[in-house]
Structure formats: structure tokens, C-alpha cells
Design an enzyme around this catalytic site. Structure first.
Site, PDB file in Angstrom:
ATOM      1  N   HIS A  62      46.939  23.439  42.964  1.00  0.00           N
ATOM      2  CA  HIS A  62      47.138  24.009  44.210  1.00  0.00           C
ATOM      3  C   HIS A  62      48.240  23.156  45.026  1.00  0.00           C
ATOM      4  CE1 HIS A  62      45.162  26.020  47.869  1.00  0.00           C
ATOM      5  NE2 HIS A  62      46.521  25.350  48.142  1.00  0.00           N
ATOM      6  N   HIS A  64      52.092  24.055  47.762  1.00  0.00           N
ATOM      7  CA  HIS A  64      52.947  24.850  48.267  1.00  0.00           C
ATOM      8  C   HIS A  64      54.283  24.258  48.157  1.00  0.00           C
ATOM      9  CE1 HIS A  64      49.546  27.059  50.649  1.00  0.00           C
ATOM     10  NE2 HIS A  64      49.022  25.719  50.552  1.00  0.00           N
ATOM     11  N   GLN A 157      50.093  33.828  54.201  1.00  0.00           N
ATOM     12  CA  GLN A 157      49.707  32.706  55.120  1.00  0.00           C
ATOM     13  C   GLN A 157      49.224  33.241  56.544  1.00  0.00           C
ATOM     14  OE1 GLN A 157      50.185  28.728  55.283  1.00  0.00           O
ATOM     15  NE2 GLN A 157      48.815  29.604  56.484  1.00  0.00           N
ATOM     16  N   HIS A 215      42.809  30.856  49.743  1.00  0.00           N
ATOM     17  CA  HIS A 215      42.470  30.018  50.680  1.00  0.00           C
ATOM     18  C   HIS A 215      41.233  30.477  51.609  1.00  0.00           C
ATOM     19  CE1 HIS A 215      46.557  28.337  49.989  1.00  0.00           C
ATOM     20  NE2 HIS A 215      46.326  27.361  50.850  1.00  0.00           N
ATOM     21  N   GLU A 218      38.930  27.368  55.133  1.00  0.00           N
ATOM     22  CA  GLU A 218      39.641  25.907  55.539  1.00  0.00           C
ATOM     23  C   GLU A 218      39.277  25.705  56.922  1.00  0.00           C
ATOM     24  OE1 GLU A 218      43.740  25.926  54.478  1.00  0.00           O
ATOM     25  OE2 GLU A 218      43.894  23.714  54.534  1.00  0.00           O
ATOM     26  N   ASP A 314      48.044  20.123  47.302  1.00  0.00           N
ATOM     27  CA  ASP A 314      48.167  21.108  48.424  1.00  0.00           C
ATOM     28  C   ASP A 314      49.634  20.901  49.137  1.00  0.00           C
ATOM     29  OD1 ASP A 314      47.523  23.134  49.850  1.00  0.00           O
ATOM     30  OD2 ASP A 314      46.253  22.163  51.376  1.00  0.00           O
TER      31      ASP A 314
HETATM   32  N1  17E Z   1      48.599  26.684  54.594  1.00  0.00           N
HETATM   33  C1  17E Z   1      47.299  26.871  54.798  1.00  0.00           C
HETATM   34  O1  17E Z   1      46.738  27.842  55.259  1.00  0.00           O
HETATM   35  N2  17E Z   1      46.500  25.852  54.399  1.00  0.00           N
HETATM   36  C2  17E Z   1      47.048  24.737  53.789  1.00  0.00           C
HETATM   37  N3  17E Z   1      46.194  23.598  53.575  1.00  0.00           N
HETATM   38  C3  17E Z   1      48.514  24.406  53.983  1.00  0.00           C
HETATM   39  C4  17E Z   1      49.184  25.717  54.035  1.00  0.00           C
HETATM   40  C5  17E Z   1      49.088  23.344  53.151  1.00  0.00           C
HETATM   41 FE   FE2 Z   2      46.714  25.291  50.319  1.00  0.00          FE
END
Ligand code: 17E
Ligand code: FE2
Length: 413
Positions: A62, A64, A157, A215, A218, A314
Site C-alpha cells: 500500500h 501512493h 481520493q 481505503h 480511515e 502508505d
Molecule cells: N489518502 C487517503 O485517503 N488516506 C491516506 N492515508 C493517504 C492518502 C496517504
Molecule cells: Fe492510503
């Protein structure tokens, strides 16, 4: 006919596992063709690795790459939150070009390879009208494929339903060749949109025969409950091993009664889970005073329940986390601490989370140091003299590999 029996031979290394005898590994035509003690026949190249650890490569499950190496552009993340990171990246991505993304991604991949990472799953932000990040990472995937394997996730995103055009962008990204369909249900405008987004992701993955990596949850909100939706969709579609839930940090805030029930559903669903200990421990808990929550999902409990859990970096110097290195042993080291996995079998498990568990998450079939497999491996300066605990010492020392062999070739690192 070559005068050499092998293109490359490694002499005297120790495979992962306690009390292994020293062995030689013979490689020809990119494959491991022999593993035995004191192999006969010479290699065109011979590497003496007496007593050192020979491990399957590290797997970055994982990261980006589109935002890698942009920390501080256009400004620093002062609050340290996920949401300020999304805002800053939103500004930075206005100006992205193919060349910009490709240059940073390749620089990052070289850095990762120097740490023995040979398999990478990267997210590409597809909430941007020209899909530049995605196009760039698809091109990078092809360009580097002889020395590192890259999987690309189409990652919306800003959410699939937050803007009218975003759903179509996701579909287009999958049609352009993304390997994996992504999502961000906890960041959709409503709970209902979040549920609908997960259902749509499964639909797309089935239609185009793709993997899934969402995702998921989070956030420190104990009411963020999309993991159960992912589990339900996986149970109903039977897609289990092709499905991954990343982050799931809210799991750390759920009450135990709910968490226990959910772990049972996850066992039925057989999906993969990814935690990102370096950044989760810094991004989460920001709204707490004291006592302050740890930001990482229930890694130990999920692992104990027999689920496939891996660790990801990440971020490698981006608006969310500026301290990433690309070294998966840094990730495992943080995982050991934050998840309190300091028992010997627990430390070993954390090493597996940056190697073979990640390989399972990526659905890799050609992975491992075995005869018949493609010859991709790392040699670490970790010896029995440190007490014979190879994985423990690898994590403790976190050193760069002595050698990285990718597809039969020694990389210059
Ligand atoms: N975008 C997101 O939604 N969550 C993250 N941890 C990162 C990008 C790095
Ligand atoms: Fe991520």
C-alpha cells in the site's frame, strides 16, 4: 552452450526459518533451478553469502506513488490530519503533469528496490479530470516491469459520489488498465453514499475482472462501519481473496462486542487487510486529548484470527507523512511497537506482513525462494550469531540488503 551451469549462484546462505543448513541457490534464465548444499557446477557470477539471510523480496502492499516526494508542496501539513493532507494534495495535484508524476514515481521505486522491495501496489488518484496520475503510473508500471512489479489501484481520493463526474472517471480508469478498483466510503458525503460506493466497486471489479482495495474507515469514528459492508459484499460475491480493506483504523475504536462479531464475518469473507502503522499512528488520534487512542487497526487480533494482514508504508514524503523511506523494515518495526507484537512469534509475523502476506494480498503466484520460481530474492546481513532469530534481527537492524536479485539479475543498489 554456456560453459557455466548457472548464470548466478549464491553460496552458503540461510533460508528463512530456524536452524536451516547453509545452502547454495543456482539461477538460470531468470529462474531458481536448484537449491542444495554445495551445488556442483559454476555460475557465471558467484556471490559468497555465507551465513546470511536469504529472504523472499519485500512487498509494498500500500503506497501512493503519485504523491510521493511532494512533502511541503505547496505547503506543509501543520495539523497532521488526514483531511489537511487531502486538501494539500488537492492543491498540488492541480499542476501535475505526466513527467512530474513519472519522475517522482520512478525515483521512489528505485529507492524501494534498493531496500529489497520488488513488488508494489500503488494507488493512483482518479478524482482528477485528466486522469494524469493514473496514466503516468500505468506507463511507469510498463517501464519498470523488468526489475520491479507494480500494481495500480484506481483510487477516487475525493469520493465516487461527491462530484457528478467522479464515478465516470473511476470507470474510465478501470478501462484504461488499472489492476485494482479502489474507494473511500468513509469520505463519501453520507453513510448511504458510502454503502453504495462499496457496492459499485464490487460491481466494477466483477465486470472488468479486477482486484479490489478500498481505503476503509480511515477515521477514529467508532460509527464508521464500512468494513462490514465490504465483508458482506465479499461473502455474497465469493471474491474474498481478491478483496482488500486498507487502513480500517476505526476498528481500533469499535466496542469489543461489535469487533468480535465483525472478526467472525471477516473470517467468513476471507478478505485481506492492510495496516499502515507509520502514518496511522501519526494521522489518527488527532482529535483526542488524553487518554489518546493509537491509530492502528486491531492487527494482532486479526492475525490471531487467521486473517491475512499485511503492512504498507502508505506515504513516502508526501502531504500525509513526510518521513517515509521505502524501507519495509521501518514499517515492520513500527508495526511491532504500535501493535504491541513483541512476542517472538509476533515479531516473526510482522516480518511476514511485509513479505509473504503482502504477496498474498497482491494475489502474486510467482513469489518465494523455491525451485521453479522466478529468481527474485534479497540477501540480508542477518546471521545466526545474533541468536538465530533471523526475522527478529532483520527488523531490529532494518539494514539495507547486501544484494537484491530481481528476475535473475543483481540490481546495482
Ligand atoms: N489518502 C487517503 O485517503 N488516506 C491516506 N492515508 C493517504 C492518502 C496517504
Ligand atoms: Fe492510503
Amino acid at each position: 552452450m554456456s560453459q557455466f551451469a548457472y548464470d548466478l549462484v549464491l553460496r552458503g546462505g540461510k533460508l528463512l526459518g530456524e536452524n536451516q543448513d547453509a545452502i547454495d541457490i543456482g539461477i538460470r534464465d531468470k529462474k531458481i533451478i536448484a537449491i542444495a548444499s554445495q551445488l556442483e557446477g559454476a555460475g557465471n557470477i558467484e556471490l559468497a553469502v555465507s551465513g546470511k539471510l536469504i529472504s523472499p523480496p519485500f512487498v509494498e502492499s500500500h503506497v501512493h506513488l503519485d504523491s510521493a516526494l511532494t512533502a511541503g508542496e505547496p505547503r506543509w501539513n501543520e495539523s497532521g490530519t488526514l483531511f489537511e493532507g487531502i486538501q494539500i494534495w488537492g492543491e498540488r495535484k492541480q499542476g501535475i503533469t505526466l513527467a512530474d508524476v513519472k519522475q517522482r514515481a520512478i525515483e521512489t521505486l528505485k529507492q524501494q528496490a534498493s531496500y529489497g522491495v520488488l513488488f508494489v501496489r500503488t494507488h493512483a488518484d482518479v478524482s482528477e479530470p485528466n486522469l494524469i496520475a493514473l496514466q503516468a503510473l500505468l506507463e511507469v508500471r510498463e517501464k519498470v516491469k523488468d526489475w520491479i512489479t507494480v500494481q495500480v489501484v484506481a483510487f477516487p481520493q475525493d469520493g465516487i459520489y461527491s462530484q457528478p463526474e467522479n464515478e465516470a472517471l473511476l470507470v474510465k480508469a478501470v478501462e484504461m488498465g488499472a489492476d485494482v478498483v479502489g474507494g473511500i466510503p468513509h469520505y463519501e458525503l453520507t453513510r448511504e453514499d458510502g454503502v453504495r460506493s462499496v457496492q459499485r466497486i464490487f460491481e466494477l471489479a466483477q465486470q472488468y475482472d479486477r482486484l479490489i482495495d478500498i481505503h476503509c474507515d480511515e477515521i477514529d469514528d467508532d460509527q464508521s462501519r464500512f468494513l462490514e459492508v465490504v465483508a458482506a459484499c465479499a461473502i455474497r460475491t465469493g471474491m474474498g481473496s481478491k478483496v482488500t480493506a486498507s487502513h480500517t483504523t476505526a476498528f481500533a475504536s469499535y466496542n469489543n462486542a461489535y469487533a468480535l462479531k465483525l472478526i467472525g464475518f471477516l473470517q467468513r469473507a476471507k478478505i485481506n487487510l492492510i495496516a499502515n502503522p507509520l502514518i496511522n499512528i501519526t494521522l489518527q488520534g488527532r482529535t483526542d486529548s488524553y487518554p489518546k487512542r493509537r491509530g492502528v487497526t486491531r492487527v494482532k487480533e486479526l492475525w490471531q484470527a487467521g486473517l491475512n494482514v499485511s503492512f504498507g508504508h502508505d506515504c513516502i514524503q508526501d502531504p500525509w507523512y513526510s518521513l517515509g523511506t521505502g524501507n519495509m523494515l521501518d514499517v515492520a518495526h513500527m508495526g511491532v511497537h504500535v501493535c504491541q507484537m513483541t512476542g517472538t512469534s509476533e515479531i516473526d509475523a510482522c516480518y511476514d506482513m511485509v513479505t509473504r502476506n503482502g504477496a498474498k494480498t497482491l494475489n502474486l503466484v510467482d513469489y518465494g525462494v523455491e525451485v521453479g520460481k522466478t529468481a527474485s530474492l534479497v540477501v540480508l546481513d542477518v546471521r545466526d550469531t545474533y541468536g538465530g532469530k533471523q526475522r527478529y534481527n532483520a527488523i531490529r537492524l532494518r539494514s539495507r540488503p547486501l544484494y537484491v536479485i530481481s528476475q535473475g539479475v543483481r540490481l546495482e543498489i
